[in-house]
Design a protein around this motif. Structure first.
Motif, PDB file in Angstrom:
ATOM      1  N   ASN A   1      -7.779  -4.747   5.530  1.00 45.94           N
ATOM      2  CA  ASN A   1      -7.452  -4.122   4.254  1.00 45.94           C
ATOM      3  C   ASN A   1      -6.218  -3.232   4.417  1.00 45.94           C
ATOM      4  O   ASN A   1      -6.267  -2.217   5.118  1.00 45.94           O
ATOM      5  N   PRO A   2      -5.099  -3.569   3.786  1.00 43.77           N
ATOM      6  CA  PRO A   2      -3.876  -2.773   3.963  1.00 43.77           C
ATOM      7  C   PRO A   2      -3.925  -1.417   3.284  1.00 43.77           C
ATOM      8  O   PRO A   2      -3.065  -0.567   3.533  1.00 43.77           O
ATOM      9  N   PHE A   3      -4.935  -1.199   2.427  1.00 43.51           N
ATOM     10  CA  PHE A   3      -5.022   0.072   1.718  1.00 43.51           C
ATOM     11  C   PHE A   3      -5.831   1.117   2.490  1.00 43.51           C
ATOM     12  O   PHE A   3      -6.150   2.167   1.962  1.00 43.51           O
ATOM     13  N   GLY A   4      -6.141   0.800   3.748  1.00 42.38           N
ATOM     14  CA  GLY A   4      -6.826   1.758   4.606  1.00 42.38           C
ATOM     15  C   GLY A   4      -5.838   2.529   5.467  1.00 42.38           C
ATOM     16  O   GLY A   4      -4.787   2.026   5.849  1.00 42.38           O
ATOM     17  N   LYS A   5      -6.169   3.772   5.768  1.00 36.76           N
ATOM     18  CA  LYS A   5      -5.393   4.629   6.672  1.00 36.76           C
ATOM     19  C   LYS A   5      -3.932   4.786   6.242  1.00 36.76           C
ATOM     20  O   LYS A   5      -3.021   4.765   7.059  1.00 36.76           O
ATOM     21  N   VAL A   6      -3.730   4.911   4.935  1.00 37.51           N
ATOM     22  CA  VAL A   6      -2.382   5.174   4.412  1.00 37.51           C
ATOM     23  C   VAL A   6      -2.163   6.686   4.428  1.00 37.51           C
ATOM     24  O   VAL A   6      -3.009   7.450   3.968  1.00 37.51           O
ATOM     25  N   TYR A   7      -1.018   7.105   4.953  1.00 35.30           N
ATOM     26  CA  TYR A   7      -0.789   8.537   5.091  1.00 35.30           C
ATOM     27  C   TYR A   7      -0.261   9.153   3.793  1.00 35.30           C
ATOM     28  O   TYR A   7       0.618   8.599   3.131  1.00 35.30           O
ATOM     29  N   TYR A   8      -0.783  10.317   3.456  1.00 32.80           N
ATOM     30  CA  TYR A   8      -0.256  11.198   2.412  1.00 32.80           C
ATOM     31  C   TYR A   8      -0.915  12.552   2.618  1.00 32.80           C
ATOM     32  O   TYR A   8      -1.917  12.667   3.347  1.00 32.80           O
ATOM     33  N   ASP A   9      -0.364  13.560   2.032  1.00 31.25           N
ATOM     34  CA  ASP A   9      -0.907  14.913   2.181  1.00 31.25           C
ATOM     35  C   ASP A   9      -2.118  15.068   1.268  1.00 31.25           C
ATOM     36  O   ASP A   9      -1.974  15.219   0.054  1.00 31.25           O
ATOM     37  N   ARG A  10      -3.291  15.015   1.867  1.00 30.73           N
ATOM     38  CA  ARG A  10      -4.517  15.075   1.064  1.00 30.73           C
ATOM     39  C   ARG A  10      -4.760  16.437   0.425  1.00 30.73           C
ATOM     40  O   ARG A  10      -5.562  16.560  -0.496  1.00 30.73           O
TER      41      ARG A  10
ATOM     42  N   ALA B   1       0.832  -1.206   0.000  1.00 28.85           N
ATOM     43  CA  ALA B   1       0.000   0.000   0.000  1.00 28.85           C
ATOM     44  C   ALA B   1       0.867   1.257   0.000  1.00 28.85           C
ATOM     45  O   ALA B   1       0.567   2.235  -0.697  1.00 28.85           O
ATOM     46  N   ASN B   2       1.950   1.240   0.768  1.00 32.19           N
ATOM     47  CA  ASN B   2       2.844   2.395   0.797  1.00 32.19           C
ATOM     48  C   ASN B   2       3.551   2.590  -0.544  1.00 32.19           C
ATOM     49  O   ASN B   2       3.731   3.712  -1.008  1.00 32.19           O
ATOM     50  N   ALA B   3       3.937   1.477  -1.163  1.00 38.00           N
ATOM     51  CA  ALA B   3       4.570   1.560  -2.486  1.00 38.00           C
ATOM     52  C   ALA B   3       3.570   2.097  -3.513  1.00 38.00           C
ATOM     53  O   ALA B   3       3.935   2.870  -4.414  1.00 38.00           O
ATOM     54  N   PHE B   4       2.322   1.701  -3.376  1.00 41.98           N
ATOM     55  CA  PHE B   4       1.267   2.181  -4.262  1.00 41.98           C
ATOM     56  C   PHE B   4       1.085   3.686  -4.092  1.00 41.98           C
ATOM     57  O   PHE B   4       0.994   4.433  -5.075  1.00 41.98           O
TER      58      PHE B   4
END
Length: 396
Positions: free
Chosen positions: A191-200, A150-153
């Motif tokens: 689900n590993p694609f939840g709560k992934v950090y990035y500047d929204r 997810a982080n790589a995505f």
């Protein structure tokens, strides 16, 4: 010339290699263009060849899954019988193989069950989002994706230059597909694609309303040029309709009552769906919108469409309308303003005359919060007309 031949699926421009691949005819409905073309960012034939081969391989794999969308999965009968090879996990007494469903298969399930009756945008969003994951992490069984995937995505989406809001939409689609498919198959997973950090907020700019003085300048130009494109601008300018809502209208959707007053009935059509259920509504046509309605009804060409130039296929081409009209509009409005800004302006113009918020929402087809707003059939057209007339005349 030898460099070009050694790098398949490429061409050069100013010494830079570009990837180019034509989309198969049977899959073009999934794409906005019949070919895929982008810079490989290298002048080296060797590097370009490696990147092009990898891209072509990824496309072949993804196109295979698109072709299989409407075809039963090979060996599906064995999955139902719970036949599993060594090392495969099974859950429950029925022996359901939780490693059997890959992300591409999950997307097929999602679109088969939830995509019925949805527009092409819904399908493209799901296919594009899963395609991004597959490009970055591979087409794995759902339970095999990890937080590092997810982080790589996320990093890959950032590298594409996507704004925070676009990344949020893509992640939301991927999460929905995985959660839905896992629930359908009885798979328990986090689900590993939840709560992934990035500047929204990264790359997101506020949509600016168009000042009233600029609106008047634009309307004056519409009256002067007096053609189909300008009729569409004039219709949006004094109603705040979404561009697709206006571009997909039939002439019969524009109604004139016994008193000579015009109203636009915005309803779903096979060629143009609406954004939300609350978008179905009637909008009084005042000011430049009334002028546009009169011109449209005078110019009926027998197709039934109010704007035939944007309805030449089975789908209203709102993207073409947006591109052409925004280019024309640019000299007359502030930097950053677009045709959609008329929608923001209409809300401000209604606020300026102290129009009640729920009436504003009904005029614009916005969602009004609260259970009580779901009761009844809304305000009568006469009430809506009073407030739009006040907003248009007050800002004249």
């Amino acid at each position: 010339m030898s460099e070009y031949i050694s790098a398949p699926h490429t061409f050069t421009k100013d010494g830079i290699f570009y990837f180019r691949r034509r989309v198969p005819v049977e899959l073009r409905r999934h794409y906005s263009s019949p070919k895929i073309s982008y810079s490989l960012r290298t002048r080296s034939a060797r590097v370009a060849a490696a990147r092009a081969v990898r891209a072509a391989s990824q496309l072949d794999e993804y196109w295979y899954h698109l072709r299989c969308r409407d075809v039963d999965l090979p060996g599906k009968h064995m999955l139902r019988l719970g036949v599993a090879g060594p090392g495969q996990q099974q859950v429950g007494g029925g022996g359901v193989n939780i490693d059997c469903m890959s992300l591409s298969e999950a997307a097929v399930t999602y679109l088969r069950l939830k995509g019925d009756g949805k527009g092409v945008t819904f399908h493209r969003a799901a296919e594009r989002a899963c395609g991004y994951v597959i490009d970055t992490c591979g087409d794995k069984p759902l339970v095999s994706y990890t937080r590092s995937d997810a982080n790589a995505f996320r990093d890959a989406l950032l590298a594409r230059g996507m704004a925070g809001s676009s990344i949020t939409r893509v992640f939301g689609t991927v999460r929905s597909i995985i959660n839905f498919a896992a629930n359908e198959e009885g798979i328990e997973l986090t689900n590993p694609f939840g709560k992934v950090y990035y500047d929204r907020s990264a790359g997101v700019s506020d949509r600016k309303p168009i000042p009233v003085a600029a609106i008047r300048t634009v309307q004056a130009e519409c009256y002067r040029l007096d053609d189909e494109m300008r009729w569409l601008v004039a219709l949006v300018a004094d109603t705040g309709m979404r561009l697709a809502e206006a571009a997909g209208l039939l002439c019969e959707d524009i109604v004139q009552d016994a008193d000579g007053k015009f109203t636009a009935r915005i309803t779903p059509h096979p060629w143009r769906r609406l954004k939300t259920a609350g978008s179905t509504r009637e909008v009084p046509l005042i000011g430049s919108a009334r002028w546009a309605a009169e011109r449209l009804l005078e110019a009926q060409d027998g197709t039934g469409f109010a704007f035939p130039r944007y309805n030449k296929t089975g789908t209203t081409n709102a993207n073409a309308a947006s591109a052409g009209l925004n280019k024309w509009l640019k000299p007359y409005v502030p930097d950053g303003a677009t045709l959609h800004s008329f929608r923001h302006s209409m809300r401000d113009r209604l606020r300026a005359v102290e129009c009640p918020a729920d009436i504003v929402d009904q005029i614009g087809g916005w969602q009004t919060e609260g259970v009580g707003h779901g009761y009844g059939s809304g305000y009568p057209i006469a009430v809506l007309r009073k407030w739009i007339d006040l907003a248009v005349s007050r800002s004249a």
